[in-house]
Write a protein that holds these residues in place. Sequence first.
Motif, PDB file in Angstrom:
ATOM      1  N   THR A 358      11.201  84.541  17.642  1.00  0.00           N
ATOM      2  CA  THR A 358      11.304  86.041  17.318  1.00  0.00           C
ATOM      3  C   THR A 358      12.470  86.905  17.776  1.00  0.00           C
ATOM      4  O   THR A 358      12.966  87.788  17.250  1.00  0.00           O
ATOM      5  CB  THR A 358       9.841  86.663  17.275  1.00  0.00           C
ATOM      6  OG1 THR A 358       8.896  85.888  16.637  1.00  0.00           O
ATOM      7  CG2 THR A 358      10.003  88.283  16.766  1.00  0.00           C
ATOM      8  N   ARG A 371      18.263  78.354   6.267  1.00  0.00           N
ATOM      9  CA  ARG A 371      17.081  79.093   6.582  1.00  0.00           C
ATOM     10  C   ARG A 371      15.838  78.593   5.482  1.00  0.00           C
ATOM     11  O   ARG A 371      16.358  78.517   4.520  1.00  0.00           O
ATOM     12  CB  ARG A 371      17.355  80.460   6.877  1.00  0.00           C
ATOM     13  CG  ARG A 371      18.242  80.847   8.084  1.00  0.00           C
ATOM     14  CD  ARG A 371      18.257  82.420   8.045  1.00  0.00           C
ATOM     15  NE  ARG A 371      16.864  83.361   8.530  1.00  0.00           N
ATOM     16  CZ  ARG A 371      16.822  84.202   8.113  1.00  0.00           C
ATOM     17  NH1 ARG A 371      17.504  84.827   7.256  1.00  0.00           N
ATOM     18  NH2 ARG A 371      15.576  85.000   8.397  1.00  0.00           N
ATOM     19  N   ASN A 374      11.007  83.494   7.266  1.00  0.00           N
ATOM     20  CA  ASN A 374      11.083  84.770   8.210  1.00  0.00           C
ATOM     21  C   ASN A 374      10.708  84.020   9.568  1.00  0.00           C
ATOM     22  O   ASN A 374       9.392  83.979   9.636  1.00  0.00           O
ATOM     23  CB  ASN A 374      10.379  85.962   7.824  1.00  0.00           C
ATOM     24  CG  ASN A 374      10.022  87.076   8.541  1.00  0.00           C
ATOM     25  OD1 ASN A 374      10.753  86.856   9.571  1.00  0.00           O
ATOM     26  ND2 ASN A 374       9.139  88.027   8.569  1.00  0.00           N
ATOM     27  N   GLU A 375      11.483  83.970  10.521  1.00  0.00           N
ATOM     28  CA  GLU A 375      11.274  83.374  11.841  1.00  0.00           C
ATOM     29  C   GLU A 375      10.281  84.392  12.631  1.00  0.00           C
ATOM     30  O   GLU A 375       9.398  83.659  13.271  1.00  0.00           O
ATOM     31  CB  GLU A 375      12.281  83.369  12.424  1.00  0.00           C
ATOM     32  CG  GLU A 375      13.662  82.536  11.929  1.00  0.00           C
ATOM     33  CD  GLU A 375      14.565  83.072  11.092  1.00  0.00           C
ATOM     34  OE1 GLU A 375      15.678  82.220  10.796  1.00  0.00           O
ATOM     35  OE2 GLU A 375      14.357  84.307  10.635  1.00  0.00           O
ATOM     36  N   ALA A 376      10.064  85.488  12.215  1.00  0.00           N
ATOM     37  CA  ALA A 376       9.256  86.616  12.870  1.00  0.00           C
ATOM     38  C   ALA A 376       7.842  86.506  12.325  1.00  0.00           C
ATOM     39  O   ALA A 376       6.761  87.431  12.831  1.00  0.00           O
ATOM     40  CB  ALA A 376       9.884  87.896  13.005  1.00  0.00           C
ATOM     41  N   ALA A 377       7.647  85.884  11.117  1.00  0.00           N
ATOM     42  CA  ALA A 377       6.564  85.931  10.711  1.00  0.00           C
ATOM     43  C   ALA A 377       5.431  85.481  11.380  1.00  0.00           C
ATOM     44  O   ALA A 377       5.256  84.609  12.360  1.00  0.00           O
ATOM     45  CB  ALA A 377       6.552  85.144   9.115  1.00  0.00           C
ATOM     46  N   ASP A 467      17.787  91.631   6.244  1.00  0.00           N
ATOM     47  CA  ASP A 467      17.554  90.246   6.067  1.00  0.00           C
ATOM     48  C   ASP A 467      16.933  90.225   4.497  1.00  0.00           C
ATOM     49  O   ASP A 467      15.864  90.104   4.444  1.00  0.00           O
ATOM     50  CB  ASP A 467      16.559  89.805   6.900  1.00  0.00           C
ATOM     51  CG  ASP A 467      16.429  88.372   6.683  1.00  0.00           C
ATOM     52  OD1 ASP A 467      17.130  87.447   5.794  1.00  0.00           O
ATOM     53  OD2 ASP A 467      15.260  87.646   7.306  1.00  0.00           O
ATOM     54  N   ARG A 472      13.009  89.684   7.456  1.00  0.00           N
ATOM     55  CA  ARG A 472      12.629  89.603   8.884  1.00  0.00           C
ATOM     56  C   ARG A 472      12.877  91.013   9.342  1.00  0.00           C
ATOM     57  O   ARG A 472      14.004  91.636   9.177  1.00  0.00           O
ATOM     58  CB  ARG A 472      13.545  88.680   9.630  1.00  0.00           C
ATOM     59  CG  ARG A 472      13.501  88.536  11.266  1.00  0.00           C
ATOM     60  CD  ARG A 472      14.034  87.268  11.661  1.00  0.00           C
ATOM     61  NE  ARG A 472      14.396  87.376  13.110  1.00  0.00           N
ATOM     62  CZ  ARG A 472      14.961  86.467  13.801  1.00  0.00           C
ATOM     63  NH1 ARG A 472      15.294  85.684  13.205  1.00  0.00           N
ATOM     64  NH2 ARG A 472      14.847  86.448  15.126  1.00  0.00           N
ATOM     65  N   ASP A 478       6.536  91.946  12.919  1.00  0.00           N
ATOM     66  CA  ASP A 478       7.914  91.289  13.253  1.00  0.00           C
ATOM     67  C   ASP A 478       8.521  91.807  14.410  1.00  0.00           C
ATOM     68  O   ASP A 478       9.354  91.127  15.081  1.00  0.00           O
ATOM     69  CB  ASP A 478       8.963  91.363  11.911  1.00  0.00           C
ATOM     70  CG  ASP A 478       8.267  90.633  10.809  1.00  0.00           C
ATOM     71  OD1 ASP A 478       7.241  89.905  11.021  1.00  0.00           O
ATOM     72  OD2 ASP A 478       9.260  90.782   9.826  1.00  0.00           O
ATOM     73  N   THR A 482      10.265  91.527  20.327  1.00  0.00           N
ATOM     74  CA  THR A 482      11.713  91.827  19.804  1.00  0.00           C
ATOM     75  C   THR A 482      12.588  92.531  21.183  1.00  0.00           C
ATOM     76  O   THR A 482      11.668  92.924  22.028  1.00  0.00           O
ATOM     77  CB  THR A 482      11.929  92.695  18.559  1.00  0.00           C
ATOM     78  OG1 THR A 482      11.090  93.764  18.683  1.00  0.00           O
ATOM     79  CG2 THR A 482      11.529  91.709  17.230  1.00  0.00           C
ATOM     80  N   CYS A 491      15.192  92.877  15.511  1.00  0.00           N
ATOM     81  CA  CYS A 491      14.834  91.505  15.194  1.00  0.00           C
ATOM     82  C   CYS A 491      15.725  90.700  14.947  1.00  0.00           C
ATOM     83  O   CYS A 491      15.772  89.379  14.817  1.00  0.00           O
ATOM     84  CB  CYS A 491      13.769  91.529  13.953  1.00  0.00           C
ATOM     85  SG  CYS A 491      12.069  92.275  14.038  1.00  0.00           S
TER      86      CYS A 491
END
Length: 575
Positions: A358, A371, A374-377, A467, A472, A478, A482, A491
Motif C-alpha cells: 500500500t 497492473r 487497486n494495490e491498497a484495496a 489512479d 487507488r 486506502d 500510506t 497512496c
Amino acid sequence: MLAGAAGAGLAVAAGVQQGAHGADLPPLGTYDVVVIGSGAAGMTAALTAAGQGLSCVVVEKASTFGGSTARSGAGIWIPNNPVILAAGVPDTPAKAAAYLAAVVGPDVPADRQRAFLTHGPATISYVMAHSPLRFRWMEGYSDYYPELPGGLANGRSIEPDQLDGTLLGAELARLNPPYMDVPAGMVVFSADYKWLALAAVNAKGAAVSAQCLARGTAAALRGEKPLTMGQALAAGLRAGLRSAGVPVWLNTALTELHVENDRVTGAVVTRDGAPGLIRARRGVIVGSGGFEHNAEMRDRYQRRPIGTDWTVGAKENTGDGIRAGERLGAALDLMDDAWWGPAIPIPGQPYFCLAERTLPGGLLVNGSGRRFVNEAAPYSDVVHTMYDVHATDPAIPSWLIVDQNYRNRYLFKDVLPTLPLPDAWYDSGAAHKAWTLDALATSIGVPAAALRTTVDRFNSQARQGEDPDFHRGDSAYDHYYTDPSVLPNPCLAPLRLPPYHAFRIVPGDLGTKGGMRTDARARVLRPDGSVIPGLYAAGNASAAVMGHSYAGAGSTIGPAMTFGYIAAKDAAGVL
C-alpha cells in the motif's frame, strides 16, 4: 490371545473413526459443556459457560493454547462495543446494521447478522468483567468499505491493551507463539505498525517508535512480561478460565462427536495418544478453527492454485471439527473462501503483506507485466481479484514492484530501511533485484516491454496523484498504510530510483472462513435447516457471518468471540 487382542484393537479404532462405539471408550469425565479448541471462539465460549454456572472443559489438539488467535494482530470488529462508545466513536445500531448488510449482502441470513450486532457489545463487556483483558480503540483504522451506508472512516476496531504475562505463571510457556515477534525491548500494538513502517521519514513514526521502546523499558523495570495483540488476547482469556476453574487439556484432539438418541452428548478425543470419551450434558461447542492446513480439503473446495504453505493460520487447523460435524449431517457453507491476503512466500513461513503493498512507490503486476487491481484495496479483495483474473490473465503469482527510494524510506516486514534483505529471500525466488526494469522483468519472467509500459503509465498518474485505472486512494481505507508526506496523493509515488525490486505475491490467508452452517443461536444446522441438537459452532469452524466479504479489521475474531458467547448462553438456556 494375540489375535483376539489385535481384533479388539481394530474394533476400537473403527469405533473411534465412525463414532459408533464411543460409549465403550474410557470415560474422561462429564461436563455441562465441552468446548473444542482454545482460540478466541473456544475460550470465550468456555468463559461464558462458566459464568452461567456450567461446568466446562476446553480440549485443544496442540501442545499450546491460543491457536491462530495467539498468532494474530487481534483486531476485533464489533460495532457499538463499550470501548469505542467510551472513546466517542459515533456508532449506532442503525449505522452498524446498514453497514453490515451492505458489506455482506444476501449471503448471510439477516437474523445471524442481527445476532452478531446485538450480542457483540455484551461479549466485550462480559470478557472485561471476567478476565484481566482491557481493550483499546484502533483509532483511524477505517472500516474496509467506509463509503458504504453506515461505514466509519475512523474505524470501529479494537485490540487488547497491554497485559502482564506473569499473571499466567508457568502456563505462559504454553501460549502459542506469535506469527511475528515484537522487536526486543518494545511493546507494540497493532495500531502502531502503520507508524513504525514510517519511522525513518515521519516525525510521528519516530515518536511512536520511541513510545514503544518506552513501554517496553517501563514493563521491564516493573518485572513484567508485556503482551499485546494476539498474545494478550489469548493469555487474557486463559487467565479468565483459570480464575473460573475451567481446565484446558492440551494434546487432546477431537476424533468424533458422540451421539445418543440423535443428540450430540459428548466428544471422542485422543488425549496424550489414548482415546476416550468426554460427555456433555448441555452441548458441545466446536471452535476448532478452519481447514487451512488440510491439503485434501483445500483441493476439494477451493480455487487453484492453492496450498497449505501460504497460510499463516495455526498448523493444527486441519478441519477436524468441520469434518466431524459433516459426518453427522451438518451443512457446510463458504468452503471456497478464506480470510485472504497477499503473501510473500519467504522461507520458513509466508509473510502476510499489509503496509508493504500500500505504501507509495510500489505497484502489483500479473504474469503479463500489467497492473490488475487497486494495490491498497482490502487484502481479501486483492486475492479475490487474483483468482478472478487468473484463468484469462495469470495473476498467481503476482509481483510487487518497488524502487530503491521505497526501500530507503520504509520498513519492509522487519527489515529496516536501506538495509539488505535476507539472502534466503533471493535464493528462494521470493525476492528479485535488478538495476533496470528490463532486467527485473527477465528475472521474474514477465514481458519487459509490458512492465516498462505499466511502470511508465503508473509513474505519470502518480505524479498527478490520480489512479483512473484502479482508483487507488479514492477510499479512506486506502490511506491507512500510506505516507502523509507524499503529495498530492499519499497512496501514490513514481518508481524512479534503481535498483528495482520485485516480491513474489501468492494468495495467502489468515485461515479459511467456511465451515458448518449455524443459526442465530450458533446451533449447527442440517441442509434442510433443522438443528443438530447439542451441537454448536463458532469461529472458523463455522461459516463466517461476514459471508464472502470483510467488514473491517478483526472481522474474524469479533464474530468468533461473539458466537462463542452466544453458543454458551444458549447451552445455558439464558439467551
